[in-house]
Design a protein around this motif. Structure first.
Motif, short mmCIF file in Angstrom:
data_model
loop_
_atom_site.label_atom_id
_atom_site.label_comp_id
_atom_site.label_asym_id
_atom_site.label_seq_id
_atom_site.Cartn_x
_atom_site.Cartn_y
_atom_site.Cartn_z
N ALA A 307 0.80 -1.21 0.00
CA ALA A 307 0.00 0.00 0.00
C ALA A 307 0.84 1.27 0.00
O ALA A 307 0.45 2.28 -0.58
N ILE A 308 2.01 1.23 0.65
CA ILE A 308 2.76 2.46 0.90
C ILE A 308 4.04 2.57 0.08
O ILE A 308 4.37 3.65 -0.42
N ALA A 309 4.79 1.47 -0.06
CA ALA A 309 6.10 1.57 -0.71
C ALA A 309 6.04 2.22 -2.09
O ALA A 309 6.87 3.07 -2.41
N PRO A 310 5.06 1.86 -2.95
CA PRO A 310 5.02 2.52 -4.27
C PRO A 310 4.77 4.03 -4.21
O PRO A 310 5.06 4.74 -5.18
N VAL A 311 4.23 4.51 -3.08
CA VAL A 311 4.01 5.96 -2.93
C VAL A 311 5.33 6.73 -3.02
O VAL A 311 5.35 7.91 -3.37
N SER A 312 6.45 6.04 -2.74
CA SER A 312 7.75 6.71 -2.80
C SER A 312 8.05 7.26 -4.19
O SER A 312 8.84 8.21 -4.34
N LEU A 313 7.41 6.70 -5.23
CA LEU A 313 7.66 7.18 -6.59
C LEU A 313 7.11 8.59 -6.82
O LEU A 313 7.40 9.21 -7.85
N VAL A 314 6.34 9.09 -5.87
CA VAL A 314 5.87 10.48 -5.95
C VAL A 314 7.01 11.46 -5.67
O VAL A 314 7.04 12.56 -6.23
N LEU A 315 7.96 11.05 -4.83
CA LEU A 315 8.98 11.99 -4.35
C LEU A 315 9.84 12.59 -5.46
O LEU A 315 10.10 13.81 -5.44
N PRO A 316 10.32 11.82 -6.46
CA PRO A 316 11.13 12.46 -7.51
C PRO A 316 10.35 13.44 -8.38
O PRO A 316 10.96 14.21 -9.12
N LEU A 317 9.00 13.42 -8.27
CA LEU A 317 8.18 14.31 -9.08
C LEU A 317 7.84 15.61 -8.36
O LEU A 317 7.06 16.41 -8.89
#
Length: 452
Positions: A307-317
């Motif tokens: 649920a949470i780990a893929p949210v990290s892909l928001v950070l480089p954006l």
């Protein structure tokens, strides 16, 4: 013995255990806050008293982290041979002397960079032994076969860890502003003495290592490494933890460059962004026990990861096209997972490891996780130099987005802590010194069962 008397004895034992864990927790607060305060105060002493530049300050940081890589494996093997509580006390007293020597030398105008390097390195050595001993002693203190009690105890320790990480540097800065860095180190040294006194007050007898044929330290280190490699649960914990550390080290190294230099945020805005992560980590530690009970321990680790780990892909954006507030929320969620994992995965590794191997397992994983931190920061620096901080952040966050994969591929995803309390081989308490016919059967090797 009457039922009432037996019940009263059990109630008294539970109360004594609660008091002992409270003492253990007070010691942890003093020691962990002291370590995080000293990380800020000692470089400031070098800068203000000795005119140290960036190179000298960086070398102090390296001297403090080197012992975790160099000594984690032999420290773990040695701690499986000895009683752990006296080691914790000795390491606290050593840190009291080491940190206390800095303000004394500064007051006498005798402080040198050589002394600071020695103090920081030896303080790191003492911290390695203290931390591995503390992690390995907890199951003996609260009952290593009872997963629920382990999760609850690690939840409280996780809160202490997060508060020390969040509040330690801030408290150091505030105290230094009121006085001096040297004066703050006096208080830090006294904190280590305070920790030793509380550990000394623990009343529950520590189980003794069984008498075994002593082998070389290298052979015992190899046994610990082999146990981690062969145990499916520990192997998944090792890979997942290394991915998290690799990713967070790279992300934290690049965020100031990305946010301040590229997006022109102010330092206070950067501080608020990073503070959101600290708040998320604290909430993760607070929720670890409840979520693991509600979903099942293994399922909760997998579910939170998915649920949470893929949210990290928001950070480089961040900045293009993701607004800063959304990115801050994503960072808080990512560190929420880190705080959650620190509670539940620590409980798993303590629960599945026989006490005689706990020092080696904790030492092995400490080396792996410390190495992942170093590799993550170095990779981010390399990629950042050639492709910019945003590209380096993509690399780190891509690793973090996949942290659930080792859990999915391991039996942990179906495991719970609901097994009956096991006899943990390798350390013998007084209650175990009875005729074998009177002892309960030993649980299975991993001490956990699959969720139905």
């Amino acid at each position: 013995m009457s039922i009432q008397h037996a019940s009263r004895r059990g109630h008294d034992a539970a109360r004594a255990l609660s008091r002992d864990f409270a003492r253990y927790l007070v010691a942890a607060v003093a020691a962990k806050c002291g370590f995080n305060i000293a990380k800020v105060a000692i470089p400031l002493v070098a800068i203000t008293s000795l005119g140290a530049g960036p190179g000298a300050a960086g070398s102090l940081a390296a001297a403090g982290t080197a012992p975790f890589l160099l000594l984690g494996l032999p420290a773990g093997a040695w701690l499986d041979r000895v009683a752990r509580r006296p080691v914790m006390i000795a390491m606290d007293l050593a840190r009291f002397v080491l940190i206390g020597s800095v303000p004394i030398a500064a007051a006498a105008s005798a402080l040198t960079m050589t002394q600071l390097w020695v103090v920081v390195f030896l303080n790191g050595v003492a911290t390695v032994f203290f931390d591995v001993a503390m992690q390995s002693h907890l199951p003996d203190l609260v009952g290593g076969g009872d997963g629920g009690r382990l999760v609850a105890a690690n939840g409280r320790l996780g809160i202490v860890d997060q508060m020390a990480l969040i509040g330690g540097p801030a408290l150091a800065g505030w105290l230094i502003g009121l006085s001096t860095a040297a004066a703050v180190l006096v208080a830090t040294a006294l904190g280590y003495l305070w920790s030793a006194l509380w550990i000394r007050r623990i009343e529950r007898p520590e189980p003794r290592p069984v008498d075994v044929v002593r082998r070389s330290l290298a052979a015992e280190v190899r046994e610990g490494l082999s146990f981690v490699r062969r145990n499916h649960t520990l192997r998944a914990i090792a890979v997942a933890g290394a991915l998290v550390n690799f990713a967070t080290a790279g992300t934290v190294a690049m965020l100031p460059l990305l946010l301040v230099q590229e997006l022109h945020w102010s330092e206070s805005e950067l501080g608020l962004f990073l503070g959101a992560g600290g708040t998320g980590g604290l909430l993760g530690a607070l929720c670890g026990g409840r979520l693991s009970r509600g979903l099942g321990a293994g399922r909760s680790v997998l579910a939170i990861g998915l649920a949470i780990a893929p949210v990290s892909l928001v950070l480089p954006l961040v900045g293009q096209p993701v607004p800063g507030l959304v990115a801050a929320l994503a960072w808080a969620l990512v560190i929420f997972k880190v705080g959650f994992d620190s509670v539940v995965l620590m409980s798993f590794r303590q629960h599945v490891t026989p006490s005689r191997l706990l020092g080696r397992v904790n030492g092995t994983l400490r080396v792996m996780f410390s190495g992942a931190l170093t590799l993550g920061a170095a990779t981010a620096a390399f990629v950042g130099d050639y492709a910019g901080p945003r590209a380096a952040t993509w690399v780190a966050c891509a690793a973090l987005a996949l942290v659930w994969v080792p859990i999915l591929r391991s039996p942990m995803r179906q495991q719970t802590f609901d097994a009956p309390e096991e006899r943990r081989p390798g350390r013998v308490s007084e209650e175990d010194r009875v005729h074998p016919s009177m002892r309960a059967p030993v649980a299975d090797r991993e001490g956990i069962r699959d969720a139905s």
